[in-house]
Scaffold this motif. Structure first.
Motif, short mmCIF file in Angstrom:
data_model
loop_
_atom_site.label_atom_id
_atom_site.label_comp_id
_atom_site.label_asym_id
_atom_site.label_seq_id
_atom_site.Cartn_x
_atom_site.Cartn_y
_atom_site.Cartn_z
N LEU A 38 0.79 -1.23 0.00
CA LEU A 38 0.00 0.00 0.00
C LEU A 38 0.83 1.29 0.00
O LEU A 38 1.54 1.57 -0.94
CB LEU A 38 -0.97 -0.03 1.20
CG LEU A 38 -1.84 -1.26 1.32
CD1 LEU A 38 -2.46 -1.35 2.74
CD2 LEU A 38 -2.95 -1.29 0.28
N GLY A 86 4.13 -7.40 2.74
CA GLY A 86 3.31 -6.73 3.74
C GLY A 86 3.59 -7.25 5.15
O GLY A 86 3.84 -8.43 5.34
N ASP A 88 5.20 -8.47 8.37
CA ASP A 88 6.46 -9.17 8.59
C ASP A 88 6.57 -10.32 7.58
O ASP A 88 5.59 -11.03 7.36
CB ASP A 88 6.50 -9.75 10.02
CG ASP A 88 7.82 -10.46 10.27
OD1 ASP A 88 8.78 -9.78 10.65
OD2 ASP A 88 7.91 -11.69 10.03
N VAL A 91 5.41 -13.84 8.85
CA VAL A 91 4.07 -14.10 9.39
C VAL A 91 3.14 -14.36 8.20
O VAL A 91 2.75 -13.44 7.49
CB VAL A 91 3.55 -12.93 10.25
CG1 VAL A 91 2.13 -13.22 10.75
CG2 VAL A 91 4.48 -12.67 11.42
N GLY A 93 1.89 -15.31 4.44
CA GLY A 93 2.40 -14.67 3.24
C GLY A 93 3.55 -15.42 2.57
O GLY A 93 4.23 -14.87 1.70
N SER A 117 0.82 -6.83 10.67
CA SER A 117 -0.54 -6.29 10.78
C SER A 117 -1.29 -6.94 11.94
O SER A 117 -2.20 -6.33 12.51
CB SER A 117 -1.30 -6.55 9.47
OG SER A 117 -1.44 -7.94 9.26
N VAL A 121 -2.49 -3.50 13.39
CA VAL A 121 -3.84 -3.10 12.96
C VAL A 121 -4.79 -3.02 14.17
O VAL A 121 -5.50 -2.02 14.34
CB VAL A 121 -4.36 -3.99 11.81
CG1 VAL A 121 -5.83 -3.75 11.52
CG2 VAL A 121 -3.53 -3.73 10.53
N LEU A 168 -5.78 -14.01 10.75
CA LEU A 168 -5.46 -13.31 9.50
C LEU A 168 -6.11 -14.09 8.35
O LEU A 168 -6.34 -15.29 8.46
CB LEU A 168 -3.95 -13.23 9.28
CG LEU A 168 -3.14 -12.46 10.34
CD1 LEU A 168 -1.68 -12.33 9.89
CD2 LEU A 168 -3.71 -11.09 10.62
N MET A 169 -6.35 -13.42 7.27
CA MET A 169 -6.95 -14.06 6.08
C MET A 169 -8.25 -14.78 6.43
O MET A 169 -8.54 -15.85 5.91
CB MET A 169 -5.96 -15.07 5.47
CG MET A 169 -4.67 -14.42 5.00
SD MET A 169 -3.46 -15.60 4.36
CE MET A 169 -2.74 -16.21 5.88
N PRO A 225 -8.38 -6.84 2.95
CA PRO A 225 -7.73 -7.54 4.05
C PRO A 225 -8.25 -7.04 5.39
O PRO A 225 -8.47 -5.85 5.57
CB PRO A 225 -6.25 -7.18 3.88
CG PRO A 225 -6.27 -5.83 3.23
CD PRO A 225 -7.51 -5.80 2.36
N1 SAH Z 1 2.89 -10.91 6.54
C1 SAH Z 1 1.67 -10.17 6.76
C2 SAH Z 1 0.43 -11.04 6.71
C3 SAH Z 1 0.23 -11.72 5.36
S1 SAH Z 1 -1.28 -12.59 5.29
C4 SAH Z 1 1.78 -9.44 8.09
O1 SAH Z 1 2.67 -9.73 8.90
O2 SAH Z 1 0.96 -8.53 8.34
C5 SAH Z 1 -2.38 -11.37 4.72
C6 SAH Z 1 -3.36 -11.00 5.79
O3 SAH Z 1 -2.81 -10.05 6.68
C7 SAH Z 1 -4.63 -10.37 5.29
O4 SAH Z 1 -5.55 -11.30 4.83
C8 SAH Z 1 -5.12 -9.68 6.55
O5 SAH Z 1 -5.66 -10.61 7.44
C9 SAH Z 1 -3.82 -9.19 7.15
N2 SAH Z 1 -3.49 -7.81 6.78
C10 SAH Z 1 -2.33 -7.38 6.25
N3 SAH Z 1 -2.31 -6.05 6.13
C11 SAH Z 1 -3.49 -5.60 6.61
C12 SAH Z 1 -4.07 -4.29 6.77
N4 SAH Z 1 -3.43 -3.19 6.40
N5 SAH Z 1 -5.31 -4.22 7.32
C13 SAH Z 1 -5.96 -5.32 7.70
N6 SAH Z 1 -5.46 -6.58 7.56
C14 SAH Z 1 -4.24 -6.71 7.04
#
Ligand code: SAH
Length: 241
Positions: A38, A86, A88, A91, A93, A117, A121, A168-169, A225
């Motif tokens: 983003l 995105g 870490d 985590v 991904g 996140s 988040v 997540l996800m 997400p």
């Molecule tokens: N490695 C990433 C996660 C990858 S899996 C990390 O550490 O954040 C992708 C998931 O992360 C998405 O489906 C959602 O659950 C979450 N995610 C990542 N960025 C986000 C954001 N800005 N807002 C809300 N959820 C987010």
């Protein structure tokens, strides 16, 4: 042979990037970005070679295998290849898998941790994942396992944690995730927050209980997400707003 950096881009706010990640973005010969980075894209200097894996993946141009292979190819052409991921890199991904792929092919690589996140988040909407007397543990799971066909989540254990659960996800599969928790014994009154598009202008939170969150999230048209927080820490928010 060049080096591949698997770099955590944090949860979306460019100021939450590490100094090291910022330096590597400036120094990279080529940067691979995905949809989750983003706002961080703004930090990429003009003229830099950027490959947008996220958009391409939507058009099914890039499978995970293709991304892995591309990183190896780029490392033979360029000194510094930055794979921005995105949050870490390790985590979910598939950061771990990417690292193993590089290692197995003898490609020099380094992982630069990012702010996940999963933690940031909820914090951006006043939810601390641990809180004295409320929750002294955090468990992060994928809510996507049906699609990945990994049957690896022990719902019986997860449903009976005393602490905080972060999914997540999990939005696409929310009803199933909620069902699994209820079926295995989590109280229907347990507070739940679903926070979508954290650190963007479209960021938003919906709050409910395990018993009604599917209805609430559907009504509010929550989209991925999103980070789902299950546990009493969701109520701490009220003290902080
Ligand atoms: N490695 C990433 C996660 C990858 S899996 C990390 O550490 O954040 C992708 C998931 O992360 C998405 O489906 C959602 O659950 C979450 N995610 C990542 N960025 C986000 C954001 N800005 N807002 C809300 N959820 C987010």
């Amino acid at each position: 042979m060049g080096k591949v950096y698997l770099v955590g881009a944090g949860p979306g706010d460019p100021e939450l990037l590490s100094l090291k990640a910022n330096r590597l973005i400036k120094e990279a010969d080529v940067i691979l970005v995905d949809n989750l980075v983003l706002g961080v894209k703004k930090l990429i200097p003009g003229g830099k070679k950027v490959i947008d894996i996220g958009k391409a993946a939507e058009k099914h141009k890039f499978s995970q295998d293709a991304i892995n292979t591309l990183m190896v190819e780029l490392s033979s052409k360029y000194d510094k290849v930055v794979r921005l991921k995105g949050g870490d890199p390790y985590v979910f991904g598939r950061g771990g898998e990417e690292a193993v792929f590089l290692k197995e092919r003898g490609v020099d690589f380094e992982v630069v941790p990012g702010i996940t996140s999963a933690i940031a988040v909820p914090a951006s909407f006043y939810i601390p994942l641990t809180y004295r007397g409320v929750s002294s543990s955090v468990t992060i799971i994928t809510g996507h396992e049906m699609e990945e066909k990994e049957e690896s989540i022990d719902w019986d254990a997860i449903a009976n944690l005393k602490g905080t659960l972060v999914i997540l996800m999990g939005v696409g599969n929310l009803a199933n995730n909620v069902d699994n928790l209820l079926k295995h014994g989590t109280r229907a009154e347990t507070p739940v927050a679903v926070i979508e598009k954290g650190f963007t202008e479209a960021a938003g939170i919906v709050v409910g209980t395990l018993g009604n969150i599917v209805e609430v999230a559907t009504k509010e048209k929550v989209k991925p997400p999103a980070v789902i927080v299950v546990g009493d820490v969701v109520n701490v928010r009220e003290k902080l707003m």
